[in-house]
Structures are given as C-alpha cells and as structure tokens.
Write a protein that holds these residues in place. Structure first.
Motif, PDB file in Angstrom:
ATOM      1  N   ARG A   1     -10.475   4.592  31.544  1.00 36.52           N
ATOM      2  CA  ARG A   1     -10.711   4.960  30.011  1.00 36.52           C
ATOM      3  C   ARG A   1      -9.502   5.574  29.370  1.00 36.52           C
ATOM      4  O   ARG A   1      -9.021   5.062  28.239  1.00 36.52           O
ATOM      5  CB  ARG A   1     -11.988   5.418  29.871  1.00 36.52           C
ATOM      6  CG  ARG A   1     -13.113   5.060  30.299  1.00 36.52           C
ATOM      7  CD  ARG A   1     -14.413   5.959  30.085  1.00 36.52           C
ATOM      8  NE  ARG A   1     -14.893   5.742  28.423  1.00 36.52           N
ATOM      9  CZ  ARG A   1     -15.678   4.756  28.092  1.00 36.52           C
ATOM     10  NH1 ARG A   1     -16.182   4.144  29.002  1.00 36.52           N
ATOM     11  NH2 ARG A   1     -16.252   4.891  27.031  1.00 36.52           N
ATOM     12  N   ARG A   2      -8.970   6.692  30.172  1.00 38.57           N
ATOM     13  CA  ARG A   2      -7.438   6.969  29.691  1.00 38.57           C
ATOM     14  C   ARG A   2      -6.445   6.006  29.719  1.00 38.57           C
ATOM     15  O   ARG A   2      -5.671   6.035  28.708  1.00 38.57           O
ATOM     16  CB  ARG A   2      -7.316   8.234  30.503  1.00 38.57           C
ATOM     17  CG  ARG A   2      -8.018   9.587  30.419  1.00 38.57           C
ATOM     18  CD  ARG A   2      -7.404  10.707  31.274  1.00 38.57           C
ATOM     19  NE  ARG A   2      -7.102  10.528  32.361  1.00 38.57           N
ATOM     20  CZ  ARG A   2      -8.006  10.880  33.307  1.00 38.57           C
ATOM     21  NH1 ARG A   2      -9.265  11.560  32.975  1.00 38.57           N
ATOM     22  NH2 ARG A   2      -7.833  10.606  34.795  1.00 38.57           N
ATOM     23  N   PHE A   3      -6.360   5.162  30.669  1.00 39.29           N
ATOM     24  CA  PHE A   3      -5.404   4.157  30.803  1.00 39.29           C
ATOM     25  C   PHE A   3      -5.540   3.079  29.791  1.00 39.29           C
ATOM     26  O   PHE A   3      -4.549   2.923  28.791  1.00 39.29           O
ATOM     27  CB  PHE A   3      -5.412   3.421  32.071  1.00 39.29           C
ATOM     28  CG  PHE A   3      -4.541   2.110  32.150  1.00 39.29           C
ATOM     29  CD1 PHE A   3      -3.126   2.189  32.108  1.00 39.29           C
ATOM     30  CD2 PHE A   3      -5.317   1.071  31.729  1.00 39.29           C
ATOM     31  CE1 PHE A   3      -2.531   0.910  32.253  1.00 39.29           C
ATOM     32  CE2 PHE A   3      -4.365  -0.160  31.900  1.00 39.29           C
ATOM     33  CZ  PHE A   3      -3.079  -0.232  31.845  1.00 39.29           C
ATOM     34  N   VAL A   4      -6.798   2.879  29.328  1.00 42.41           N
ATOM     35  CA  VAL A   4      -6.923   1.863  28.322  1.00 42.41           C
ATOM     36  C   VAL A   4      -6.689   2.416  26.998  1.00 42.41           C
ATOM     37  O   VAL A   4      -5.713   1.720  26.076  1.00 42.41           O
ATOM     38  CB  VAL A   4      -8.436   1.373  28.110  1.00 42.41           C
ATOM     39  CG1 VAL A   4      -8.721   0.584  26.855  1.00 42.41           C
ATOM     40  CG2 VAL A   4      -8.764   0.692  29.471  1.00 42.41           C
ATOM     41  N   ARG A   5      -6.863   3.727  26.677  1.00 46.12           N
ATOM     42  CA  ARG A   5      -6.620   4.410  25.340  1.00 46.12           C
ATOM     43  C   ARG A   5      -5.037   4.622  25.456  1.00 46.12           C
ATOM     44  O   ARG A   5      -4.588   4.479  24.117  1.00 46.12           O
ATOM     45  CB  ARG A   5      -7.375   5.643  25.136  1.00 46.12           C
ATOM     46  CG  ARG A   5      -9.006   5.476  25.035  1.00 46.12           C
ATOM     47  CD  ARG A   5      -9.656   6.582  25.171  1.00 46.12           C
ATOM     48  NE  ARG A   5     -11.255   6.334  24.909  1.00 46.12           N
ATOM     49  CZ  ARG A   5     -12.412   6.966  25.461  1.00 46.12           C
ATOM     50  NH1 ARG A   5     -12.058   7.953  26.225  1.00 46.12           N
ATOM     51  NH2 ARG A   5     -13.527   6.476  25.145  1.00 46.12           N
ATOM     52  N   LYS A   6      -4.677   5.000  26.347  1.00 52.78           N
ATOM     53  CA  LYS A   6      -3.023   5.131  26.290  1.00 52.78           C
ATOM     54  C   LYS A   6      -2.387   3.775  25.775  1.00 52.78           C
ATOM     55  O   LYS A   6      -1.576   3.815  24.936  1.00 52.78           O
ATOM     56  CB  LYS A   6      -2.614   5.694  27.640  1.00 52.78           C
ATOM     57  CG  LYS A   6      -1.071   5.716  27.632  1.00 52.78           C
ATOM     58  CD  LYS A   6      -0.800   6.014  29.187  1.00 52.78           C
ATOM     59  CE  LYS A   6       0.802   6.140  29.183  1.00 52.78           C
ATOM     60  NZ  LYS A   6       1.451   6.475  30.321  1.00 52.78           N
ATOM     61  N   MET A   7      -2.709   2.835  26.324  1.00 57.06           N
ATOM     62  CA  MET A   7      -2.054   1.324  26.005  1.00 57.06           C
ATOM     63  C   MET A   7      -2.425   0.995  24.637  1.00 57.06           C
ATOM     64  O   MET A   7      -1.762   0.337  24.155  1.00 57.06           O
ATOM     65  CB  MET A   7      -2.736   0.272  26.981  1.00 57.06           C
ATOM     66  CG  MET A   7      -2.437   0.570  28.593  1.00 57.06           C
ATOM     67  SD  MET A   7      -0.489   0.356  28.686  1.00 57.06           S
ATOM     68  CE  MET A   7      -0.233  -1.247  28.371  1.00 57.06           C
ATOM     69  N   GLU A   8      -3.587   1.746  24.206  1.00 61.41           N
ATOM     70  CA  GLU A   8      -3.781   1.083  22.710  1.00 61.41           C
ATOM     71  C   GLU A   8      -3.486   2.010  21.789  1.00 61.41           C
ATOM     72  O   GLU A   8      -3.276   1.745  20.475  1.00 61.41           O
ATOM     73  CB  GLU A   8      -5.253   1.044  22.554  1.00 61.41           C
ATOM     74  CG  GLU A   8      -6.121  -0.084  23.317  1.00 61.41           C
ATOM     75  CD  GLU A   8      -7.445  -0.311  23.243  1.00 61.41           C
ATOM     76  OE1 GLU A   8      -8.078  -0.995  23.732  1.00 61.41           O
ATOM     77  OE2 GLU A   8      -8.117   0.825  22.483  1.00 61.41           O
ATOM     78  N   SER A   9      -2.574   3.177  22.271  1.00 57.97           N
ATOM     79  CA  SER A   9      -2.321   4.247  21.203  1.00 57.97           C
ATOM     80  C   SER A   9      -0.929   3.870  20.920  1.00 57.97           C
ATOM     81  O   SER A   9       0.229   3.515  21.833  1.00 57.97           O
ATOM     82  CB  SER A   9      -2.073   5.578  21.944  1.00 57.97           C
ATOM     83  OG  SER A   9      -3.365   6.042  22.303  1.00 57.97           O
ATOM     84  N   PRO A  10      -0.281   4.021  19.526  1.00 57.09           N
ATOM     85  CA  PRO A  10       0.925   3.498  19.199  1.00 57.09           C
ATOM     86  C   PRO A  10       2.109   4.573  19.641  1.00 57.09           C
ATOM     87  O   PRO A  10       1.678   5.813  19.913  1.00 57.09           O
ATOM     88  CB  PRO A  10       0.860   3.503  17.647  1.00 57.09           C
ATOM     89  CG  PRO A  10      -0.456   4.266  17.397  1.00 57.09           C
ATOM     90  CD  PRO A  10      -1.284   4.292  18.461  1.00 57.09           C
ATOM     91  N   ARG A  11       3.250   3.934  20.177  1.00 53.77           N
ATOM     92  CA  ARG A  11       4.265   4.634  20.134  1.00 53.77           C
ATOM     93  C   ARG A  11       5.612   4.072  19.695  1.00 53.77           C
ATOM     94  O   ARG A  11       5.808   2.698  19.600  1.00 53.77           O
ATOM     95  CB  ARG A  11       4.366   4.693  21.991  1.00 53.77           C
ATOM     96  CG  ARG A  11       4.662   3.450  22.788  1.00 53.77           C
ATOM     97  CD  ARG A  11       4.580   3.060  24.016  1.00 53.77           C
ATOM     98  NE  ARG A  11       3.217   3.110  23.998  1.00 53.77           N
ATOM     99  CZ  ARG A  11       2.840   3.087  25.524  1.00 53.77           C
ATOM    100  NH1 ARG A  11       3.525   3.290  26.469  1.00 53.77           N
ATOM    101  NH2 ARG A  11       1.174   3.039  25.734  1.00 53.77           N
TER     102      ARG A  11
END
Length: 648
Positions: A123-133
């Motif tokens: 879940r952390r990985f998925v949310r990290k990928m969906e967070s803008p950078r």
C-alpha cells in the motif's frame, strides 16, 4: 463412503506426532467440515487454529505444517469431509459452464492478490507511485504514464490512417534504469501496473526480463501493456512433444531413420560433456586416473558415484552454505570444488563415462550410421542414447526456450484488444536482441561444473505461455501475424500455436508461510536442511521444499500439488529448425524473420490497429469502456491499482 470417491485424499498426521497433535488436527478438520466458509474472504490461519483450540504451533512443527496446508487447500476451494475415524479432502470441482469456471478461478486468484494488496508495504508503494513529484519543473506521478480513454478514442477516430494515434515500442526494464520522460524508475512502473493483474505479483526464480510497451504518441510515453520473458518450466510434456525433443519420441524417430548427422551429434555430445567437467581434484585425490577417461570400467563408475553421494551428504550438513555464498561469483574453480558441485561433477562424469563405454563400439565404427542403427536395436544402448538426449534438452531448455510469464495491456488500450499487440511485440526483434545481450554471459551452473567460464547459447528459438483460464484465452486466440512485418518472408507467419493443456500441477496454491512450515517439518523428519536455495541445487527449490514437507507428513504430494487450474498451453516458434537447433544438432537458428529489423515495432502496431483495434473502435460498448478511464481528478482509471479495504 467418502473413501470410495476416487479423487478424495486421506489426511492424517504421521505416527511420530503425539496424541494431542492428532486430536488437534482432527478438531480443525471437523471444524472445516461443519463450518460455513465464506469463499469471498481469505482464511486467516490464526483465527481458524484458535477457533479449533490449537496453541503453541511453533513448538509443534508437524501440526503447524499440516494445519497450514489444510487451511490453504480450503482457501482454494477444497472441501473437508470427516467420518468417525478418517479425514478426507476433495479438490474443487471444475465448472462445466465456461464463464462459471472463469469466475471460480478468478475468485481464487483475487483472494491472493487482494491479500497482497492489503500488506502495508504494498500500500505504501502504490501511494508513493501515485503521489506527485517534481521532474524537470513538472509534477509527475504514475498517472502521467496512463492515457486518458476519451482522448485516445477521439484520437483514433480522427486518425486518417497515418498510424500516429498509437506508436508502440518495446522498452526492456532493469532495476537501475529510470524513465527519461517522468524520472520514475522503470521497474517501479512495471511493478505498479503488474499489481492491476487478476493474480498476485510475484518474482520469478531464474532468468527474468520485464518489458514495458510504451506509446510514443503521448507526451510522457504512456504504458500500453506489460510483458516478461522468464526461465521456462523445465518439463512440460505437451510442449516437449510438440517441439519434438521428448526423449522417447526423439529416439523412436531416429531409430526409424538413423543418420550420420545424429550419430556425429551423439559423439560430440559425449565429448562436450567430458570437456565441461572440472576434474583436477578428482585426479589429485585418485578418484579417477587419466587412463580411465578413455577406458572406463564398472569400478570407475562405482567410485565416482560413491564420491558423488559422499559429497552430496556433506553439502547438506550445516554450516557449509555460508562458505559457498562467500565465494566470489567468478571464482569458478573454487565453486567447482565445493561439495555441491563436486557431487554434481562426479555424478555427471560417472554417467558420461558409463554411456561412452556402452556406445563407443557402435558410434566409433567405420560406418556410424550402421553403428547407430545397431545401438538403437540394443535395449541398453538405446537407453543410454535417451540419457544423452535428456541431458542435451536439460542443458538448452533454459537458454533457447523461455516462458512469457506476464503479457497483457492496461486501460484504456485493453478495451481495444491491445493484449494481442503486447503478445506480438513480446517475441519481436528488439526483445530477442535484448534477451541475447542480457544473457550472453557465463552460465553459473555450467561454469561451476567446468571450473571455467562457459557461455551457453542465448538466442531464443521458442517462447511458451499459458492461459489464465482453462476454458480459453481471448488474448492468444487467433493471434497470428505475417512474418513480413518483422522482415521475414511474405509466405510465412508467426503466432501463438495451441499445444495442449497443462496438468494443473504446482505450488501456487500454497502460501510462503505454509512453505516455511513444511521446511521446518522436513527438518524435524530428516534432521538436516535438504534444500538450501542455492543456485545449482536443482530446479524449483520451492517445489522441492513442498515435496519434502509433505513427505514428512506422509501425505501424497502428487495429489495435493494438483491445484485444479488447468490451463491451455501456447507456443511461438521463431525458428524453422526448432528441434534441431534446440537440441544442438544445428549450430545456428534459422529465424523466421530478421532479428535486426529496427522497424518491426511500428509495423506491428499498424497491423494490430487495422486487424484488431479499429474493429473494436466500431463498438459503442468499447468506446464507453474506454471513456470510463479518465485522468480528471479524482482519477478513475482502469489502469489504477484498486486497493481493497483494509481489514482490522
């Protein structure tokens, strides 16, 4: 009576288990026989063992392994039936209706996948990928490589046939490369979209080459789909018969038509096997002398086999695994002299010398064809020829053959049957070239056996795959395309040929925790670690661990390893001389296309649009499905990982 059902498997703990363990296991079985199990929920091991009144499982490894296997089986649709004295499990019944059977398998797969998606790390990985950078002054996320479905549909409708709306290309993934358009790590992109599949994401042992299919028609080169070329399953009867290198089949064919080519190949195989065995320590310690290489006798073979067994046992003693793992990767002679490879070398040398002593009178004659014919008429010699064929097949099955373990499109492209585009590109020139470049290096097992670098053939000749469902595959069905698209002949075509059905056999229905429990049970039974997970110990360490654990329970492994998910086998031969090249009779592959064609990707893309995509675009339901994948916030997109609700 339950026992009269032919597919019923009787389960009981072995005699070494104490009476309380027998009682606890019986109680758990009775609970499952009587309980209403919700098929939509993954069974929780701790909940069910606690409900059965079972405690202290860590200190009771046999009961722990038995309980975990039972819970996994029930989780996958097996039923438990008990009577006054016996316990039986019955595998799930395959549904006669095609859609019902698909739904059954899909549900089983979703249970494992959703359990994985509930893990906090995932879940952390998925949310990290969906967070803008930030990337070059622009906010970027995984959504940047998704294509808006409405925009794609409109673009295809406006397309004047120029093929500019979708411009597919192959991008091979490794763990260190980043996307130049987004700054995202390519492997993270691949993993994210892999989590949208119906089954759980898992790493593959052995060779693995993940692939992204990107779309150059979009700003950030959207992802069209995923593929992965991986080490093949070593033995698949239907595939091996189709290729023509099944041992009995091949020997029967050369017996019907013996040739000088085959006779010379058999001689060369024996010499090659001898040349690729490190023997310095065997000579130094007097296990064999130089004369015995050309004039072996039964005593030679017996000494080598005894030496192999002695070092096999030493390898399985505690503490030696750490020594092996400290050896430098390219120190081939040091690896050769480890107990593991000493055992393998002595065994292989014994086998090769035994074969040579039997076949030499036939194949070293003035007329090798007549000699081969006479050898095939003698039962013992025919058996040894079969052993050479099996060895040749085993050597090359993992180098010139691969499995397509992942293949599919993501939304919105999947609505246009882009899985077929991915399937065609997965065996295209850039993939074969990348595979050759990646694996044209010393083979670990062959080099450690020879004590020097040995580079195996790395030019692919065949790619196999399976359907997810046993009832069929819309993705591979009728997937053929002209070889001319890849620079081949106008008169030939490539594609996914149906080979048969798999045997529904494997370990996919057992969780990692269950495998670990089975290893502990095996250690209790055998008193030593039998499977260390070292490269070179043998194929499929996971399968061997499960077999050893089930043997410790005295349970029938062949029955319990039938996971009830029969699948259709497909294969794409990319050479004309498949059997001859795959076995090594022909040194060069005769490809059906130009492996250096640099324009194949675009031509395949244009073919796919005209053959499949444009026809799908004529269907209103397809357009409607595509438009549901929107990048307008909040993002509602079919390529977005759908995280299930967390459980507490």
């Amino acid at each position: 009576m339950i026992s009269e059902k032919s597919n019923a498997v009787r389960l009981t703990l072995p005699a070494i288990a104490d009476p309380t363990e027998h009682q606890d296991f019986r109680r758990l079985c009775t609970l499952f026989d009587e309980a209403e199990v919700d098929p939509e929920v993954v069974l929780d091991h701790d909940y069910w063992t606690s409900r059965a009144g079972i405690q202290d499982l860590y200190d009771r490894p046999l009961l722990d392994a038995a309980a975990r296997v039972l819970i996994d089986l029930v989780d996958q649709g097996w039923s438990v039936q008990t009577d006054e004295s016996q316990v039986f499990v019955l595998p799930p019944v395959e549904q006669a209706n095609r859609e019902d059977e698909k739904a059954r398998v899909r549900k089983q797969e979703h249970l494992r996948r959703d359990a994985q998606l509930r893990q906090s790390s995932v879940r952390r990985f998925v949310r990290k990928m969906e967070s803008p950078r930030d990337h070059r002054g622009e906010l970027i996320s995984i959504f940047s490589v998704m294509r808006d479905g409405g925009e794609l549909a409109d673009s295809l409708k406006r397309d004047d046939g120029s093929g500019q709306s979708i411009q597919p290309y192959v991008q091979v993934v490794d763990t260190t490369t980043y996307c130049e358009y987004t700054g995202l790590r390519l492997h993270d992109m691949w993993r994210y979209f892999r989590h949208t599949w119906a089954n759980a994401y898992a790493t593959v042992p052995g060779r693995s080459m993940p692939i992204l299919i990107r779309d150059a028609a979009t700003k950030h080169h959207a992802v069209i789909g995923l593929a992965a070329i991986s080490s093949p399953i070593v033995q698949i009867a239907e595939r091996d018969k189709w290729i023509g290198w099944d041992t009995k089949q091949f020997v029967a064919e050369i017996a019907a038509d013996p040739s000088e080519k085959v006779a010379r190949w058999l001689k060369a195989r024996m010499q090659l096997q001898l040349d690729e065995i490190y023997v310095d320590d065997l000579l130094r310690e007097g296990v064999i002398d130089l004369v015995e290489f050309t004039h072996p006798n039964p005593g030679t073979v017996s000494r080598l086999r005894a030496d192999a067994e002695r070092h096999r046992l030493k390898h399985h003693q505690g503490g030696r695994v750490r020594v092996i793992r400290r050896i430098e990767p390219a120190s081939w002679a040091d690896r050769a002299e480890t107990d593991l490879f000493r055992s393998k070398r002595a065994s292989l040398l014994a086998e090769t010398l035994e074969i040579r002593s039997e076949l030499e009178p036939y194949l070293w004659s003035d007329d090798p064809v007549a000699g081969l014919k006479h050898a095939l008429e003698a039962a013992k010699s025919r058996k040894h020829i079969g052993r050479l064929v099996r060895r040749a097949r085993g050597e090359r099955v993992g180098t010139v053959i691969a499995d397509l373990t992942v293949c599919g499109a993501v939304a919105p492209y999947n609505a246009l049957a882009a899985g077929k585009l991915v399937g065609a590109l997965a065996v295209s020139p850039p993939v074969l070239a990348a595979y050759k470049a990646k694996y044209e290096r010393p083979s670990e097992i062959a080099s450690a056996t020879a004590g020097r670098p040995i580079v195996r053939e790395s030019r692919l000749a065949f790619v196999g795959t399976t359907s997810l469902y046993g009832s069929g595959s819309s993705q591979y069905n009728r997937l053929f395309w002209p070889a001319a698209l890849m620079g081949g002949s106008e008169d030939e075509r490539l594609g996914y040929q149906r080979l048969g059905r798999s045997l529904s056999f494997g370990t996919s229905h057992f969780s990692p925790e269950t495998v670990a429990a089975l290893v502990r049970a095996a250690e209790l039974s055998h008193g030593r670690v039998r499977v260390n997970g070292l490269f070179g110990e043998g194929v499929s360490p996971r399968l061997r661990k499960v077999r050893l654990g089930l043997a410790a329970l005295a349970w029938p492994a062949n029955e319990l390893l039938k996971h009830g998910r029969e699948r259709i086998l497909y294969g794409v031969p990319v050479v004309r001389n498949l059997r001859e090249y795959s076995l090594g009779l022909d040194p060069e592959p005769d490809y059906l296309f130009d492996v250096e064609d640099t324009g194949a990707e675009q031509k395949i893309g244009e073919w796919w649009v005209s053959r499949w995509g444009s026809r799908r675009l004529e269907q209103e339901r397809v357009i409607g499905s595509m438009r549901q994948s929107t990048l307008t916030r909040p993002v509602q997109h079919g390529a977005r990982v759908a995280l299930p609700a967390e459980t507490f």
